[in-house]
Design an enzyme around this catalytic site. Structure first.
Site, PDB file in Angstrom:
ATOM      1  N   GLU A  13      10.400  18.448 -24.829  1.00  0.00           N
ATOM      2  CA  GLU A  13       9.607  18.681 -23.622  1.00  0.00           C
ATOM      3  C   GLU A  13       9.975  20.021 -22.975  1.00  0.00           C
ATOM      4  O   GLU A  13       9.107  20.723 -22.449  1.00  0.00           O
ATOM      5  CB  GLU A  13       9.803  17.547 -22.623  1.00  0.00           C
ATOM      6  CG  GLU A  13       9.025  16.294 -22.947  1.00  0.00           C
ATOM      7  CD  GLU A  13       7.526  16.406 -22.647  1.00  0.00           C
ATOM      8  OE1 GLU A  13       7.084  17.451 -22.131  1.00  0.00           O
ATOM      9  OE2 GLU A  13       6.807  15.444 -22.939  1.00  0.00           O
ATOM     10  N   ASN A  31      -0.066  19.062 -20.777  1.00  0.00           N
ATOM     11  CA  ASN A  31      -0.307  18.093 -21.843  1.00  0.00           C
ATOM     12  C   ASN A  31      -0.245  18.715 -23.233  1.00  0.00           C
ATOM     13  O   ASN A  31      -0.656  18.083 -24.212  1.00  0.00           O
ATOM     14  CB  ASN A  31      -1.666  17.424 -21.638  1.00  0.00           C
ATOM     15  CG  ASN A  31      -1.708  16.604 -20.369  1.00  0.00           C
ATOM     16  OD1 ASN A  31      -0.789  15.867 -20.055  1.00  0.00           O
ATOM     17  ND2 ASN A  31      -2.792  16.762 -19.607  1.00  0.00           N
ATOM     18  N   LYS A  37       6.927  23.303 -14.647  1.00  0.00           N
ATOM     19  CA  LYS A  37       6.112  22.159 -14.266  1.00  0.00           C
ATOM     20  C   LYS A  37       5.737  22.198 -12.794  1.00  0.00           C
ATOM     21  O   LYS A  37       4.565  22.010 -12.436  1.00  0.00           O
ATOM     22  CB  LYS A  37       6.828  20.849 -14.579  1.00  0.00           C
ATOM     23  CG  LYS A  37       5.991  19.624 -14.212  1.00  0.00           C
ATOM     24  CD  LYS A  37       6.446  18.358 -14.885  1.00  0.00           C
ATOM     25  CE  LYS A  37       5.442  17.236 -14.624  1.00  0.00           C
ATOM     26  NZ  LYS A  37       5.778  15.994 -15.356  1.00  0.00           N
ATOM     27  N   GLU A  63      -4.449  17.163 -11.413  1.00  0.00           N
ATOM     28  CA  GLU A  63      -4.872  17.453 -12.784  1.00  0.00           C
ATOM     29  C   GLU A  63      -6.385  17.640 -12.901  1.00  0.00           C
ATOM     30  O   GLU A  63      -7.049  17.032 -13.747  1.00  0.00           O
ATOM     31  CB  GLU A  63      -4.404  16.343 -13.733  1.00  0.00           C
ATOM     32  CG  GLU A  63      -4.399  16.764 -15.198  1.00  0.00           C
ATOM     33  CD  GLU A  63      -3.692  15.770 -16.107  1.00  0.00           C
ATOM     34  OE1 GLU A  63      -4.207  15.532 -17.185  1.00  0.00           O
ATOM     35  OE2 GLU A  63      -2.627  15.240 -15.712  1.00  0.00           O
ATOM     36  N   HIS A 106       9.166   9.606 -27.708  1.00  0.00           N
ATOM     37  CA  HIS A 106       8.193  10.525 -27.121  1.00  0.00           C
ATOM     38  C   HIS A 106       8.456  11.969 -27.536  1.00  0.00           C
ATOM     39  O   HIS A 106       7.517  12.699 -27.911  1.00  0.00           O
ATOM     40  CB  HIS A 106       8.225  10.402 -25.595  1.00  0.00           C
ATOM     41  CG  HIS A 106       7.215  11.260 -24.911  1.00  0.00           C
ATOM     42  ND1 HIS A 106       5.850  11.070 -25.040  1.00  0.00           N
ATOM     43  CD2 HIS A 106       7.361  12.349 -24.094  1.00  0.00           C
ATOM     44  CE1 HIS A 106       5.205  11.980 -24.321  1.00  0.00           C
ATOM     45  NE2 HIS A 106       6.093  12.768 -23.748  1.00  0.00           N
ATOM     46  N   LYS A 109       3.208  11.635 -11.134  1.00  0.00           N
ATOM     47  CA  LYS A 109       2.467  10.661 -11.941  1.00  0.00           C
ATOM     48  C   LYS A 109       3.332   9.423 -12.167  1.00  0.00           C
ATOM     49  O   LYS A 109       4.483   9.539 -12.598  1.00  0.00           O
ATOM     50  CB  LYS A 109       2.090  11.248 -13.298  1.00  0.00           C
ATOM     51  CG  LYS A 109       0.966  12.255 -13.276  1.00  0.00           C
ATOM     52  CD  LYS A 109       0.660  12.649 -14.720  1.00  0.00           C
ATOM     53  CE  LYS A 109      -0.475  13.616 -14.827  1.00  0.00           C
ATOM     54  NZ  LYS A 109      -0.760  13.958 -16.244  1.00  0.00           N
ATOM     55  N   ARG A 114       0.809  -1.220   0.000  1.00  0.00           N
ATOM     56  CA  ARG A 114       0.000   0.000   0.000  1.00  0.00           C
ATOM     57  C   ARG A 114       0.842   1.269   0.000  1.00  0.00           C
ATOM     58  O   ARG A 114       0.333   2.365   0.300  1.00  0.00           O
ATOM     59  CB  ARG A 114      -1.000   0.006   1.160  1.00  0.00           C
ATOM     60  CG  ARG A 114      -2.021  -1.113   1.078  1.00  0.00           C
ATOM     61  CD  ARG A 114      -3.126  -0.926   2.116  1.00  0.00           C
ATOM     62  NE  ARG A 114      -4.186  -1.915   1.941  1.00  0.00           N
ATOM     63  CZ  ARG A 114      -4.201  -3.100   2.550  1.00  0.00           C
ATOM     64  NH1 ARG A 114      -3.213  -3.419   3.378  1.00  0.00           N
ATOM     65  NH2 ARG A 114      -5.188  -3.948   2.344  1.00  0.00           N
ATOM     66  N   HIS A 165       0.390  16.583 -26.342  1.00  0.00           N
ATOM     67  CA  HIS A 165       0.405  15.171 -25.966  1.00  0.00           C
ATOM     68  C   HIS A 165      -0.795  14.369 -26.452  1.00  0.00           C
ATOM     69  O   HIS A 165      -0.712  13.150 -26.567  1.00  0.00           O
ATOM     70  CB  HIS A 165       0.553  15.040 -24.448  1.00  0.00           C
ATOM     71  CG  HIS A 165       1.954  15.264 -23.977  1.00  0.00           C
ATOM     72  ND1 HIS A 165       2.639  16.444 -24.209  1.00  0.00           N
ATOM     73  CD2 HIS A 165       2.822  14.459 -23.294  1.00  0.00           C
ATOM     74  CE1 HIS A 165       3.851  16.355 -23.688  1.00  0.00           C
ATOM     75  NE2 HIS A 165       3.980  15.169 -23.139  1.00  0.00           N
ATOM     76  N   ARG A 193      -3.216  21.930 -14.361  1.00  0.00           N
ATOM     77  CA  ARG A 193      -2.176  20.960 -14.720  1.00  0.00           C
ATOM     78  C   ARG A 193      -2.381  20.400 -16.123  1.00  0.00           C
ATOM     79  O   ARG A 193      -1.427  19.902 -16.741  1.00  0.00           O
ATOM     80  CB  ARG A 193      -2.128  19.825 -13.684  1.00  0.00           C
ATOM     81  CG  ARG A 193      -1.005  18.842 -13.959  1.00  0.00           C
ATOM     82  CD  ARG A 193      -0.744  17.899 -12.818  1.00  0.00           C
ATOM     83  NE  ARG A 193       0.301  16.942 -13.171  1.00  0.00           N
ATOM     84  CZ  ARG A 193       0.966  16.197 -12.304  1.00  0.00           C
ATOM     85  NH1 ARG A 193       0.702  16.294 -11.016  1.00  0.00           N
ATOM     86  NH2 ARG A 193       1.899  15.360 -12.712  1.00  0.00           N
ATOM     87  N   HIS A 252       0.590  11.038 -28.083  1.00  0.00           N
ATOM     88  CA  HIS A 252       0.316   9.685 -27.599  1.00  0.00           C
ATOM     89  C   HIS A 252      -0.297   8.823 -28.696  1.00  0.00           C
ATOM     90  O   HIS A 252      -0.014   7.617 -28.785  1.00  0.00           O
ATOM     91  CB  HIS A 252      -0.601   9.740 -26.381  1.00  0.00           C
ATOM     92  CG  HIS A 252       0.077  10.229 -25.145  1.00  0.00           C
ATOM     93  ND1 HIS A 252      -0.613  10.584 -24.005  1.00  0.00           N
ATOM     94  CD2 HIS A 252       1.386  10.432 -24.851  1.00  0.00           C
ATOM     95  CE1 HIS A 252       0.240  10.975 -23.077  1.00  0.00           C
ATOM     96  NE2 HIS A 252       1.461  10.901 -23.570  1.00  0.00           N
TER      97      HIS A 252
END
Length: 342
Positions: free
Chosen positions: A171, A231, A213, A223, A249, A129, A107, A234, A227, A238
């Site tokens: 990026e 993206n 960021k 998000e 990427h 993330k 956990r 993206h 936030r 993606h």
């Protein structure tokens, strides 16, 4: 000028400097397991001391639940408990897999990152993330769990192939478009070779991109609003990575950012001069900005993006260099909006 960065108090800290010395101080006296990939294990073996790291795979195809299960079993075999520490050393694939595994093992146990690629240093290792792909769709399963520390050492990038280094530049440029026009200006006025060879310049670029960021993440950790700006490019990127896995990427993000800028011009949100400036900067840094396959095919894949609400997607669009907005866009409009012709 150097920027002092830190996570919020509850999220640990970004530490800049010599990774080997910083890491030695952090792990001293703790039950610790390192996670890395074969390439990083060979190039940066000094970071692991006498420890034998767990080896994760390379490439997006390795970012799966089976890879996470392998790490869980490795943790169990090493006798890790809730007082143990996981340290991921590598690029975004390694940090995503290891962060997700640590965040869910028993956990949740403590973990930290030593990003060894530019892409990971400016983006993938920070923000909390962690996750894996499902059936080729990016980051469909994961957590919002911040690492206890991130060590940023730009000297680790000396072993990075130029193509992978360039991926990180995409990026960083994205961050400039979102909220730092000066960062954008730095990148548009320097070559990849200059950025690779000038450590002080590179350090400034990394710090600036991280500041963009972390400033945003500190205001919207999960998000739910601002936030989403991170993206930029993206949604299409993606889809490109799913349809054309030979592209990395950063290469996909470069195409996605260009398409977003064109879409913004179509909607009257961005001037054509800024759109040309964005594409010119990416081209000067060596990116091929042509769509790698039919826009209809890409739009169909992009329409499955998880960042949406019902039949609409949150599409990030530049309004100027240094300022972007989020537009809730019908999925059915993507092909027309992101088409290559203005």
């Amino acid at each position: 000028m150097a920027t002092n960065l830190a996570y919020s108090e509850s999220s640990g800290a970004i530490r800049f400097g010599d990774a080997e010395n910083l890491l030695r101080d952090i792990v001293r006296g703790r039950s610790c397991v390192f996670v890395t990939d074969e390439h990083v294990a060979a190039c940066h073996s000094a970071l692991f001391g006498d420890s034998e790291p767990l080896i994760a795979g390379c490439g997006e195809e390795s970012k799966t639940m089976s890879a996470v299960e392998a790490l869980w079993r490795g943790f169990m075999e090493r006798g890790m408990d809730r007082s143990s520490l996981v340290v991921a050393v590598g690029g975004g694939i390694v940090t995503d897999i290891a962060g997700f595994a640590a965040a869910t093992y028993m956990r949740g146990i403590e973990f930290g990152f030593v990003p060894s690629t530019l892409l990971a240093q400016v983006d993938a290792s920070v923000g909390g993330k962690n996750g894996v792909n499902v059936d080729g769709y990016k980051n469909m399963v994961g957590t919002f769990t911040s690492p206890n520390f991130v060590i940023v050492d730009v000297s680790l990038l000396a072993t990075l192939p130029e193509r992978e280094f360039r991926a990180g530049i995409a990026e960083a440029l994205k961050s400039g478009i979102i909220a730092d026009e000066e960062l954008f200006a730095i990148l548009e006025s320097h070559s990849v070779e200059e950025l690779q060879s000038d450590k002080a310049l590179l350090d400034d670029v990394v710090r600036r991109a991280l500041k963009v960021k972390m400033d945003i993440v500190s205001r919207d950790e999960r998000e739910s609003g601002e936030r989403r700006l991170l993206n930029l490019g993206h949604t299409l990127a993606h889809a490109i990575e799913k349809c054309e896995p030979h592209m990395n990427h950063g290469e996909a993000v470069a195409v996605g950012v260009t398409a977003a800028a064109r879409a913004s011009v179509r909607l009257g949100m961005l001037g054509e001069a800024d759109c040309r400036r964005i594409s010119a900067a990416l081209e000067s840094l060596g990116f091929d900005l042509a769509l790698p396959c039919d826009i209809g095919h890409l739009a169909a894949a992009a329409a499955k993006d998880k960042k949406g609400a019902g039949d609409k997607l949150f599409l990030v669009l530049p309004q100027a260099i240094g300022r972007c907005a989020v537009r809730l866009t019908p999925r059915a409009e993507l092909a027309q909006l992101l088409a290559p012709e203005l």
